[in-house]
Scaffold this active site. Sequence first.
Site, PDB file in Angstrom:
ATOM      1  N   CYS A  37       2.404   3.493  -4.353  1.00 12.14           N
ATOM      2  CA  CYS A  37       3.603   2.706  -4.030  1.00 12.14           C
ATOM      3  C   CYS A  37       4.712   2.963  -5.051  1.00 12.14           C
ATOM      4  CB  CYS A  37       3.272   1.225  -3.994  1.00 12.14           C
ATOM      5  SG  CYS A  37       1.967   0.778  -2.820  1.00 12.14           S
TER       6      CYS A  37
ATOM      7  N   CYS B 216      -0.056  -0.703  -7.210  1.00  7.86           N
ATOM      8  CA  CYS B 216      -0.453   0.535  -6.522  1.00  7.86           C
ATOM      9  C   CYS B 216       0.348   1.733  -7.028  1.00  7.86           C
ATOM     10  CB  CYS B 216      -0.259   0.362  -5.014  1.00  7.86           C
ATOM     11  SG  CYS B 216      -0.355   1.880  -4.065  1.00  7.86           S
TER      12      CYS B 216
END
Length: 437
Positions: free
Chosen positions: A68, A65
Site C-alpha cells: 500500500c 501494508c
Amino acid sequence: MRMGGLTVWFWALASASALLLGPVVSSSSTTWVADGTVLELDDSNFESAISSLDLVLVDFHAPWCGHCKRLAPQLDAAAPMLAALKNPIVIAKVNADKYSSLRDKYGVDGFPTLKLFIHGVPQDYKGPRNADLLVRYLKKFAAPDVTVLDSDSAVADFVEAAGTFFPIYIGFGLEESVVSKLALKYKRKAWFSVVKDVSEDVMMLYDFDKVPALVSLHPSYNEQHVFYGPFEEEFLEDFIKQSLLPLAMPINYDTLKSLDDDERKLVLTIVEDEDDEKSKNLIKILKSAASANRDLIFGYVGLKQWEDFADTFGANKKTKLPKMVVWDRTEEYFRVNGSETIGEEDQASQVSQFLEGYKEGRTIKERVGGSLSLTSFISSFLGLGTVYVLVFVVATIILVRKATEEEPLRVGRGDEVDRATSSISEAESREAGEKED
C-alpha cells in the site's frame, strides 16, 4: 498470544464469508470537488461519495501494508491527471483495516485492493498500477460509449489514444446507432468508434475492401479482424464476443482473469518455453486453428514461464512437450486419446487431429492436480474470498484439533500470500503490544 493468533485467523476466514455532473458535486452534507487530490473516505462519507461521483477509483488499504505504501505515490501522481480529463475520474482511499464494515461489505480480503465504482456499482480494478499507465487505462471508462470520427487523422488519433490495454472496434461506414447498444454492453472491455467518411488510404491501412465494415484491433497482439455483416445485433455481438480475445493468448494470472465471463472451453497448449522459435512457430499454427474454431479459446503456456500451472495438467520437466488439453476452467480437463503430444513434423495436421478427436468425443477426463495446490490454483482466477470459503470447514477442523499449531494456515498465490500473511502478522503484533501495555 496464541489465542490472539487464532482469533485473527478466524477473523480472516469470516471476512471472506469521473463522469461528474460538473467539476463540483454536492450532496446533502458534503461538497465533492474533483481538484486532483486523493479523497479520504470512511464510514461516514463513503456512500455519499460513490453515489455523488460517477467514476471513483477506491484504494482499500492498511497503514502497515508495504504494498500500500508503494502504491500511494502512484495514486497521488495519477489523481491530478485524471481530474484534468474532460470527464474527471476521482481517486479515493479507505483505511480498510480501521473501517472493517466497508472492508467486509465490498469483499476486501487483501491489501491493497482497488475497486472502480461506476455510478456507484463496484468492479474489481485489474489494470496497471503505475501512474501513467493507470491514467491511460482508466480513460476508457470516462470515454463516450461510441466515439464518432470524421477524418483519417481522427481515426489515427483515436487508435493512438486508446492504447494497448483494450481491443478497439471501428465501424467504417456504420451509423452510431448500429453499434451503440453493444458498445454500452461491452464498454468495460473495449473501445468503440464509427467513421462516416472512409478514404481509400484508411481502407488499405486497415485491410478491408468494402463498406460497411467493422474492424477489430488487438494492438498488444498485433491482430486485426474484419466483419462485413450482417449487422443485425445477434451476428454483430457474436463477432464482438469472439474477437475480444486474441486468437491464441499467453496464459498467466492476468489473462486467466480475462476469461472469467467467457463460456467457451480453453484449448491449452503446454510448451517448454513460449519464447523459443519452435514454440513461436507452433503458436502461429494455433492462431490458424483458432480462426477456424471460434467456438473455442486457444491459449498457451511455457513450462519455463509458469511451471506450477503446467504441472496441474500433468506437464513437467519429464513430460514430452508440446502437450495439448482442453480445459473448461473447473477442476477437470480433457486429454484426447491418441493425441497426447505434438511432434515436430507436420504440427498443423497434429493440431487438426487433436481438435477433431476432441469434437468427436475421443477424450479422457482428468482432474486438475500437480504440485500447485487446488486452492492456490483456484485463487489465481477466483480470488482469495472464494478460496477462504472453500477451505473454511477444513481450516476450522485443523484449528480445533491443533490449537497450539505455531503458524496460521495460508492459502493463495505469491503476492496474495504476502498480503494475507502481512495482515495476520501485523494484527498479532498489535495485539501483543496491547497485552504488554
